[in-house]
Design an enzyme around this catalytic site. Structure first.
Site, PDB file in Angstrom:
ATOM      1  N   TYR A   1      59.601  16.933 114.310  1.00  8.46           N
ATOM      2  CA  TYR A   1      59.844  17.198 115.736  1.00  8.46           C
ATOM      3  C   TYR A   1      58.807  18.226 116.192  1.00  8.46           C
ATOM      4  O   TYR A   1      58.753  19.333 115.632  1.00  8.46           O
ATOM      5  CB  TYR A   1      61.263  17.750 115.861  1.00  8.46           C
ATOM      6  CG  TYR A   1      61.689  18.243 117.232  1.00  8.46           C
ATOM      7  CD1 TYR A   1      62.320  17.388 118.129  1.00  8.46           C
ATOM      8  CD2 TYR A   1      61.506  19.578 117.602  1.00  8.46           C
ATOM      9  CE1 TYR A   1      62.749  17.851 119.372  1.00  8.46           C
ATOM     10  CE2 TYR A   1      61.934  20.040 118.845  1.00  8.46           C
ATOM     11  CZ  TYR A   1      62.555  19.172 119.715  1.00  8.46           C
ATOM     12  OH  TYR A   1      62.981  19.626 120.934  1.00  8.46           O
TER      13      TYR A   1
ATOM     14  N   LEU B   1      57.519  20.409 119.146  1.00 10.05           N
ATOM     15  CA  LEU B   1      57.652  21.001 120.473  1.00 10.05           C
ATOM     16  C   LEU B   1      56.855  22.302 120.548  1.00 10.05           C
ATOM     17  O   LEU B   1      56.010  22.478 121.441  1.00 10.05           O
ATOM     18  CB  LEU B   1      59.139  21.264 120.775  1.00 10.05           C
ATOM     19  CG  LEU B   1      59.458  21.927 122.104  1.00 10.05           C
ATOM     20  CD1 LEU B   1      59.091  21.005 123.267  1.00 10.05           C
ATOM     21  CD2 LEU B   1      60.969  22.271 122.195  1.00 10.05           C
TER      22      LEU B   1
ATOM     23  N   PRO C   1      51.335  27.381 119.722  1.00  8.64           N
ATOM     24  CA  PRO C   1      50.987  28.799 119.520  1.00  8.64           C
ATOM     25  C   PRO C   1      51.317  29.639 120.756  1.00  8.64           C
ATOM     26  O   PRO C   1      51.782  30.772 120.626  1.00  8.64           O
ATOM     27  CB  PRO C   1      49.474  28.750 119.263  1.00  8.64           C
ATOM     28  CG  PRO C   1      49.232  27.374 118.708  1.00  8.64           C
ATOM     29  CD  PRO C   1      50.229  26.472 119.365  1.00  8.64           C
TER      30      PRO C   1
ATOM     31  N   SER D   1      59.655  30.084 122.784  1.00  9.76           N
ATOM     32  CA  SER D   1      60.900  30.113 123.568  1.00  9.76           C
ATOM     33  C   SER D   1      60.698  29.454 124.931  1.00  9.76           C
ATOM     34  O   SER D   1      61.572  28.742 125.421  1.00  9.76           O
ATOM     35  CB  SER D   1      61.342  31.564 123.773  1.00  9.76           C
ATOM     36  OG  SER D   1      61.600  32.163 122.529  1.00  9.76           O
TER      37      SER D   1
ATOM     38  N   GLY E   1      72.128  18.440 119.555  1.00 12.83           N
ATOM     39  CA  GLY E   1      72.646  18.073 118.230  1.00 12.83           C
ATOM     40  C   GLY E   1      71.987  18.884 117.131  1.00 12.83           C
ATOM     41  O   GLY E   1      72.641  19.286 116.162  1.00 12.83           O
TER      42      GLY E   1
ATOM     43  N   GLU F   1      65.046  26.290 116.523  1.00  9.30           N
ATOM     44  CA  GLU F   1      65.838  25.402 117.397  1.00  9.30           C
ATOM     45  C   GLU F   1      66.305  26.193 118.628  1.00  9.30           C
ATOM     46  O   GLU F   1      67.383  25.953 119.162  1.00  9.30           O
ATOM     47  CB  GLU F   1      67.034  24.785 116.652  1.00  9.30           C
ATOM     48  CG  GLU F   1      66.644  24.188 115.310  1.00  9.30           C
ATOM     49  CD  GLU F   1      66.716  22.677 115.230  1.00  9.30           C
ATOM     50  OE1 GLU F   1      67.476  22.083 115.996  1.00  9.30           O
ATOM     51  OE2 GLU F   1      65.973  22.100 114.420  1.00  9.30           O
TER      52      GLU F   1
ATOM     53  N   ARG G   1      72.874  31.570 131.933  1.00  9.44           N
ATOM     54  CA  ARG G   1      72.431  30.820 133.121  1.00  9.44           C
ATOM     55  C   ARG G   1      73.547  29.925 133.640  1.00  9.44           C
ATOM     56  O   ARG G   1      73.782  29.850 134.851  1.00  9.44           O
ATOM     57  CB  ARG G   1      71.244  29.925 132.749  1.00  9.44           C
ATOM     58  CG  ARG G   1      69.911  30.584 132.929  1.00  9.44           C
ATOM     59  CD  ARG G   1      68.820  29.562 132.699  1.00  9.44           C
ATOM     60  NE  ARG G   1      67.531  30.203 132.605  1.00  9.44           N
ATOM     61  CZ  ARG G   1      66.501  29.705 131.938  1.00  9.44           C
ATOM     62  NH1 ARG G   1      66.613  28.559 131.288  1.00  9.44           N
ATOM     63  NH2 ARG G   1      65.352  30.330 131.920  1.00  9.44           N
TER      64      ARG G   1
HETATM   65  C1  LIG Z   1      60.222  28.015 109.506  1.00 11.20           C
HETATM   66  C2  LIG Z   1      60.148  27.536 110.912  1.00 11.20           C
HETATM   67  C3  LIG Z   1      60.265  26.174 111.166  1.00 11.20           C
HETATM   68  C4  LIG Z   1      60.160  25.702 112.474  1.00 11.20           C
HETATM   69  N1  LIG Z   1      60.219  24.340 112.701  1.00 11.20           N
HETATM   70  C5  LIG Z   1      59.920  23.874 113.934  1.00 11.20           C
HETATM   71  C6  LIG Z   1      59.788  22.453 114.157  1.00 11.20           C
HETATM   72  O1  LIG Z   1      59.981  21.637 113.250  1.00 11.20           O
HETATM   73  N2  LIG Z   1      59.431  22.028 115.397  1.00 11.20           N
HETATM   74  C7  LIG Z   1      59.206  22.881 116.427  1.00 11.20           C
HETATM   75  O2  LIG Z   1      58.893  22.410 117.513  1.00 11.20           O
HETATM   76  N3  LIG Z   1      59.332  24.231 116.249  1.00 11.20           N
HETATM   77  C8  LIG Z   1      59.676  24.734 115.031  1.00 11.20           C
HETATM   78  N4  LIG Z   1      59.786  26.099 114.831  1.00 11.20           N
HETATM   79  C9  LIG Z   1      59.487  26.996 115.937  1.00 11.20           C
HETATM   80  C10 LIG Z   1      60.681  27.777 116.474  1.00 11.20           C
HETATM   81  O3  LIG Z   1      61.514  26.912 117.189  1.00 11.20           O
HETATM   82  C11 LIG Z   1      60.119  28.928 117.311  1.00 11.20           C
HETATM   83  O4  LIG Z   1      59.577  29.876 116.393  1.00 11.20           O
HETATM   84  C12 LIG Z   1      61.170  29.577 118.193  1.00 11.20           C
HETATM   85  O5  LIG Z   1      61.562  28.696 119.210  1.00 11.20           O
HETATM   86  C13 LIG Z   1      60.689  30.887 118.813  1.00 11.20           C
HETATM   87  O6  LIG Z   1      59.441  30.774 119.392  1.00 11.20           O
HETATM   88  P1  LIG Z   1      58.290  31.844 119.050  1.00 11.20           P
HETATM   89  O7  LIG Z   1      58.219  31.943 117.574  1.00 11.20           O
HETATM   90  O8  LIG Z   1      57.069  31.458 119.778  1.00 11.20           O
HETATM   91  O9  LIG Z   1      58.864  33.206 119.585  1.00 11.20           O
HETATM   92  P2  LIG Z   1      58.696  33.827 121.070  1.00 11.20           P
HETATM   93  O10 LIG Z   1      59.032  32.798 122.077  1.00 11.20           O
HETATM   94  O11 LIG Z   1      57.359  34.460 121.157  1.00 11.20           O
HETATM   95  O12 LIG Z   1      59.808  34.945 121.075  1.00 11.20           O
HETATM   96  C14 LIG Z   1      59.629  36.258 120.508  1.00 11.20           C
HETATM   97  C15 LIG Z   1      60.922  37.042 120.709  1.00 11.20           C
HETATM   98  O13 LIG Z   1      61.178  37.216 122.114  1.00 11.20           O
HETATM   99  C16 LIG Z   1      62.457  36.711 122.437  1.00 11.20           C
HETATM  100  N5  LIG Z   1      62.424  36.119 123.787  1.00 11.20           N
HETATM  101  C17 LIG Z   1      61.503  35.259 124.293  1.00 11.20           C
HETATM  102  N6  LIG Z   1      61.803  34.949 125.560  1.00 11.20           N
HETATM  103  C18 LIG Z   1      62.944  35.606 125.863  1.00 11.20           C
HETATM  104  C19 LIG Z   1      63.757  35.713 127.038  1.00 11.20           C
HETATM  105  N7  LIG Z   1      63.478  35.032 128.138  1.00 11.20           N
HETATM  106  N8  LIG Z   1      64.843  36.515 127.001  1.00 11.20           N
HETATM  107  C20 LIG Z   1      65.158  37.204 125.870  1.00 11.20           C
HETATM  108  N9  LIG Z   1      64.427  37.136 124.718  1.00 11.20           N
HETATM  109  C21 LIG Z   1      63.338  36.357 124.728  1.00 11.20           C
HETATM  110  C22 LIG Z   1      62.752  35.674 121.367  1.00 11.20           C
HETATM  111  O14 LIG Z   1      64.149  35.425 121.245  1.00 11.20           O
HETATM  112  C23 LIG Z   1      62.154  36.323 120.148  1.00 11.20           C
HETATM  113  O15 LIG Z   1      63.042  37.263 119.623  1.00 11.20           O
HETATM  114  C24 LIG Z   1      59.953  26.606 113.533  1.00 11.20           C
HETATM  115  C25 LIG Z   1      59.865  27.992 113.267  1.00 11.20           C
HETATM  116  C26 LIG Z   1      59.963  28.446 111.989  1.00 11.20           C
HETATM  117  C27 LIG Z   1      59.840  29.913 111.725  1.00 11.20           C
END
Ligand SMILES: Cc1cc2nc3c(=O)[nH]c(=O)nc-3n(C[C@H](O)[C@H](O)[C@H](O)COP(=O)(O)OP(=O)(O)OC[C@H]3O[C@@H](n4cnc5c(N)ncnc54)[C@H](O)[C@@H]3O)c2cc1C
Length: 380
Positions: free
Chosen positions: A121, A123, A126, A130, A238, A361, A373
């Site tokens: 998956y 999504l 870099p 979130s 899900g 997720e 929200r």
């Molecule tokens: C081992 C691993 C496997 C993964 N597998 C997948 C995968 O298969 N497919 C995929 O698409 N992604 C995958 N991910 C990505 C994962 O979903 C993201 O790391 C996650 O969504 C957070 O994004 P980010 O790391 O860019 O953190 P950021 O978005 O940069 O967030 C940094 C911090 O700020 C907080 N934050 C950000 N915005 C807000 C807000 N509006 N209000 C309050 N707090 C906020 C976050 O909660 C977090 O604590 C994986 C990640 C890991 C570590």
């Protein structure tokens, strides 16, 4: 809702037996050697766990979200990371089954349900985690193909998977400019980064996925242009239940190991399980887990019933199950004393594996965002 049917008990027991026999004995070694247990996953698929809530005409098991939660919890008692990869594979396969047309479903899903093929998956990017709707991977249409350029980050299974369900930008800024493409491994211009070195989830690879001029037939698009964000979020409803269930399973296994350990271990002339302070701690661990499990089942039932508040309930359940699961596993480590810190006892691996469930997720902060929200919108 609070009693499992005979079929559900049979499904749960089948998954637990599979975890006990085919996963748990090897989990610590797989973690150490970073072994992706492909044959074990295929064996799980042979029992119907490759397409759990996928329709039967394309090889799925046609089960409910609640059934899936039971399965992922039990598999995670053997290894949370293995169960979690299977959950991502199931989520991606379901997206094709749910949003694909008949030709697409018959083309891709049977091999995915059998796990002859694995799915990822895609999504996160870099610059867009979130805030996933800010994604920039571009798909520009040229006749009957899209040309895809961009990069995905943190993709579970990347490099090993055969099918990539990829959210791309086909239109303007924001969620309405996003579409979903199915991209097959081996397509020229598709490449993968190194396997990330990480705290846990070592049984599955995590890599960047890079698209450089990748030609993807328009017939590989799921749904219409602009529907991709909705499709991605539907998958995650899900997916969040499944990850929550994986946390419950990991924590349950840690609790069971702790009970066994405390029966044997002595301090100050008594067994550990004779100290009331520790007995109360065990009681709290079991209570927190049961509360999270009961709530997760409620959210799964809401998703099965397509309830209007299902997304909100799934977000609540993900946060509760992954937070409580991590805390229980961490308490289990503490109750093992120094031995909990040693790899051989299998507890520290569970703690490391469960930590990431609070992040992916959708982070648990984003779960609060979804819930708040909805609350504020209702208030208005
Ligand atoms: C081992 C691993 C496997 C993964 N597998 C997948 C995968 O298969 N497919 C995929 O698409 N992604 C995958 N991910 C990505 C994962 O979903 C993201 O790391 C996650 O969504 C957070 O994004 P980010 O790391 O860019 O953190 P950021 O978005 O940069 O967030 C940094 C911090 O700020 C907080 N934050 C950000 N915005 C807000 C807000 N509006 N209000 C309050 N707090 C906020 C976050 O909660 C977090 O604590 C994986 C990640 C890991 C570590």
């Amino acid at each position: 809702m609070f009693t499992l049917s005979e079929d559900q008990i049979a499904i749960r027991d089948m998954a637990r037996d599979f975890a006990n026999e085919q996963i748990a004995p090897y989990a610590v070694e797989w973690d150490e050697t970073k072994h992706f247990p492909v044959q074990t996953l295929r064996a799980a698929a042979a029992l119907g766990m490759g397409g759990i809530y996928v329709r039967e005409d394309v090889g799925g098991s046609g089960l409910s979200r609640l059934d899936a939660a039971l399965i992922f919890e039990q598999l995670a008692t053997g290894c949370p990371g293995t169960s979690a990869y299977l959950s991502i594979h199931n989520m991606s396969t379901w997206m094709i089954d749910r949003f694909g047309d008949d030709a697409q479903r018959h083309r891709w899903v049977p091999r995915l349900a059998a796990m002859a093929h694995f799915a990822s998956y895609c999504l996160t990017e870099p610059g867009a985690g979130s805030d996933a709707a800010a994604l920039k991977t571009k798909a520009v249409r040229h006749g009957d193909h899209y040309i895809v350029d961009g990069q995905k980050q943190f993709i579970s299974g990347a490099g090993s998977s055969d099918i990539y369900v990829v959210m791309v930008r086909t239109g303007g800024d924001g969620p309405k400019g996003i579409s979903t493409l199915v991209i097959e491994a081996g397509t020229p211009g598709l490449s993968f980064g190194a396997n990330e070195r990480k705290m846990g989830w070592n049984v599955q690879p995590t890599r960047t996925v890079t698209f450089e001029g990748v030609r993807v037939p328009v017939e590989n698009r799921l749904g219409e242009e602009g529907e991709g964000f909705r499709i991605a979020m539907a998958g995650l409803d899900g997916g969040r239940l499944n990850i929550g269930a994986c946390s419950l399973g990991g924590a349950q296994a840690a609790l069971e190991k702790t009970l066994a350990y405390m029966r044997e271990r002595k301090a100050f002339g008594k067994r550990l399980d004779e100290f009331q302070a520790l007995q109360f701690r065990l009681a709290d661990m079991a209570t927190e887990l049961e509360a999270a499990r009961t709530f997760l089942w409620r959210a799964a039932s809401a998703l099965d019933a397509k309830a209007p508040d299902a997304t909100q309930l799934c977000a609540m359940a993900k946060r509760i199950a992954t937070d409580r699961g991590f805390e229980v596993a961490n308490d289990a480590l503490q109750l093992h004393g120094g031995y909990g810190y040693l790899a051989d006892y299998g507890i520290e691996k569970i703690v490391r594996d469960l930590r990431v469930h609070q992040i992916l997720e959708g982070t648990n902060e984003i779960m609060r965002l979804i819930v708040s929200r909805a609350l504020i919108a209702q208030g208005n």
